[in-house]
Design an enzyme around this catalytic site. Structure first.
Site, PDB file in Angstrom:
ATOM      1  N   ASP A 148       0.856  -1.181   0.000  1.00 33.49           N
ATOM      2  CA  ASP A 148       0.000   0.000   0.000  1.00 33.49           C
ATOM      3  C   ASP A 148       0.891   1.229   0.000  1.00 33.49           C
ATOM      4  O   ASP A 148       2.102   1.093   0.062  1.00 33.49           O
ATOM      5  CB  ASP A 148      -0.881  -0.020   1.254  1.00 33.49           C
ATOM      6  CG  ASP A 148      -2.328   0.220   0.893  1.00 33.49           C
ATOM      7  OD1 ASP A 148      -2.552   0.825  -0.161  1.00 33.49           O
ATOM      8  OD2 ASP A 148      -3.218  -0.202   1.653  1.00 33.49           O
TER       9      ASP A 148
ATOM     10  N   ASP B 188       4.192   3.845  -2.571  1.00 38.85           N
ATOM     11  CA  ASP B 188       3.565   5.171  -2.596  1.00 38.85           C
ATOM     12  C   ASP B 188       3.662   5.770  -4.004  1.00 38.85           C
ATOM     13  O   ASP B 188       4.740   6.139  -4.459  1.00 38.85           O
ATOM     14  CB  ASP B 188       4.253   6.082  -1.566  1.00 38.85           C
ATOM     15  CG  ASP B 188       3.653   7.473  -1.551  1.00 38.85           C
ATOM     16  OD1 ASP B 188       2.725   7.746  -2.349  1.00 38.85           O
ATOM     17  OD2 ASP B 188       4.108   8.287  -0.737  1.00 38.85           O
TER      18      ASP B 188
ATOM     19  N   ALA C 281      -4.713   3.983  -7.379  1.00 40.06           N
ATOM     20  CA  ALA C 281      -5.100   5.077  -8.286  1.00 40.06           C
ATOM     21  C   ALA C 281      -5.588   6.262  -7.479  1.00 40.06           C
ATOM     22  O   ALA C 281      -5.913   6.122  -6.289  1.00 40.06           O
ATOM     23  CB  ALA C 281      -6.213   4.614  -9.232  1.00 40.06           C
TER      24      ALA C 281
ATOM     25  N   THR D 231      -8.667   8.025  -7.195  1.00 36.50           N
ATOM     26  CA  THR D 231     -10.033   7.750  -7.636  1.00 36.50           C
ATOM     27  C   THR D 231     -11.039   8.808  -7.160  1.00 36.50           C
ATOM     28  O   THR D 231     -12.236   8.658  -7.403  1.00 36.50           O
ATOM     29  CB  THR D 231     -10.505   6.356  -7.137  1.00 36.50           C
ATOM     30  OG1 THR D 231     -10.343   6.316  -5.719  1.00 36.50           O
ATOM     31  CG2 THR D 231      -9.707   5.236  -7.760  1.00 36.50           C
TER      32      THR D 231
ATOM     33  N   TYR E 253      -9.690  13.253 -13.967  1.00 33.78           N
ATOM     34  CA  TYR E 253      -9.572  11.811 -13.684  1.00 33.78           C
ATOM     35  C   TYR E 253      -9.520  11.022 -14.995  1.00 33.78           C
ATOM     36  O   TYR E 253      -8.627  10.198 -15.203  1.00 33.78           O
ATOM     37  CB  TYR E 253     -10.754  11.361 -12.818  1.00 33.78           C
ATOM     38  CG  TYR E 253     -10.834   9.868 -12.588  1.00 33.78           C
ATOM     39  CD1 TYR E 253      -9.921   9.216 -11.777  1.00 33.78           C
ATOM     40  CD2 TYR E 253     -11.846   9.112 -13.192  1.00 33.78           C
ATOM     41  CE1 TYR E 253      -9.984   7.848 -11.570  1.00 33.78           C
ATOM     42  CE2 TYR E 253     -11.935   7.742 -12.979  1.00 33.78           C
ATOM     43  CZ  TYR E 253     -11.000   7.113 -12.170  1.00 33.78           C
ATOM     44  OH  TYR E 253     -11.084   5.755 -11.985  1.00 33.78           O
TER      45      TYR E 253
END
Ligand code: NDP
Length: 296
Positions: free
Chosen positions: A30, A39, A63, A65, A128
């Site tokens: 993560d 990261d 992503a 998001t 996005y």
């Protein structure tokens, strides 16, 4: 098979931790993982992770998001959605590794009535959408063997999504108004994760099938009908649930002005995915009902 999973804590990342486990040894990271950099705001750090771990397959579920927030931080969104995936792809190309990546219906301008094909011209309406499209293009240009799955309206038992928001609002408010002129297919993170695992196995034996695919649940709805379905099902699954909303009213997109423009037509044609990988995509209602049964 050595697999590197990035973005392990998101809706799709969480389900991938389950579905990829049967394929081989999974290292799941993560953004705040301690041992290796996961990261995406640090593109070189993530590239270094790929060089250090030398995976056979990289699956990127990380992503930016937050569609509306992206409008006010376009460079940050671009780093997470395009720059870092592009660098990962370059590292994958050098290693001869596969890269699996997710993209979105937001790469299209939402015009027309028919489901979009992979070969259709793109025309993103938002930061996005533009940054996700650039991510796709950088992956293609890298020469890495890749699978890009474009999906839409993702939901999961974990994480924030429309179905869970409607469930909460229906317990707080007497009346809900929901947009009824955007069309798409709610798609379960669990379905995406299962398709990903099947596709990786297939591609291992048939590398010529690499490329871009649309992957959404079967069927089509609007946010309004989706909200009604969620609330009706919730009432059925858990009759004691304190639902206050006596009325759900359909409204046009213009009733909810947002920083990011959403595509009106988000339908994605999945024929290429189904025929290439020999898969069936269940109706969106199955997944939503299952998710509701799980969380209620
Ligand atoms: P989520 O927002 O649930 O997951 C995204 C993940 O990325 C989260 O774990 C998030 O962490 C992580 N992330 C955020 N910032 C960084 C960072 N700096 N470095 C590393 N990781 C970071 O999204 P989904 O699982 O729903 O989406 C998976 C993929 O599907 C994405 O590529 C998305 O663009 C695509 N997609 C999603 C749709 C949807 O409706 N959600 C629709 C169409 C496509 P944290 O939660 O801690 O911020």
């Amino acid at each position: 098979m050595k697999i590197l999973l990035l973005g392990k804590g998101g809706q799709v990342g969480w389900e991938l931790q389950r579905s990829l486990g049967v394929l081989g040894e999974v290292t799941a990271l993560d953004f705040d993982s301690a041992e290796h950099c996961g990261d995406f705001s640090n593109p070189q750090g993530v590239a270094q992770t790929v060089r250090a771990l030398r995976p056979d397959v990289i699956v990127n579920a990380a992503a930016h998001t937050a569609v509306d927030k992206a409008e006010s931080e376009p460079e940050f969104a671009r780093t997470l959605n395009a720059v870092t995936p592009g660098l990962i792809a370059e590292e994958a190309a050098r290693l001869g590794a596969w890269l699996v990546h997710y993209s979105t219906d937001y790469v299209f301008d939402g015009s027309g009535e028919r489901p979009w094909l992979e070969s259709d011209v793109t025309g993103p309406l938002s930061v996005y959408g533009r940054t996700k499209l650039e991510g796709e293009e950088l992956i293609r240009q890298s020469g890495a063997r890749h699978l890009i799955l474009r999906t839409s309206w993702v939901f999961a038992a974990r994480g924030g999504n429309f179905a869970r928001t409607m469930l909460r609002l229906a317990q707080e408010r007497d009346r809900l108004t929901v947009i009824n002129d955007q069309f798409g297919a709610p798609t379960g993170a669990d379905l995406l994760a299962d398709v990903t695992a099947h596709a990786i196995r297939h591609l291992w034996a048939h590398p010529q099938d690499a490329g871009l695919y649309h992957c959404v649940a079967d069927g089509m709805t609007t946010w309004f009908d989706y909200a009604k379905f969620v609330i009706d099902q919730a009432r059925e699954i858990k009759p004691g649930l304190p639902i206050k909303a006596a009325e759900i009213a359909p409204v046009p997109t213009t009733a909810f002005p947002t920083p990011a423009t959403r595509p009106r037509n988000s339908r994605l044609d999945t024929a290429k995915l189904r025929s290439t990988f020999g898969l069936t995509l269940p109706d969106w209602r199955h997944g939503v009902r299952r998710m509701l049964t799980e969380i209620l």
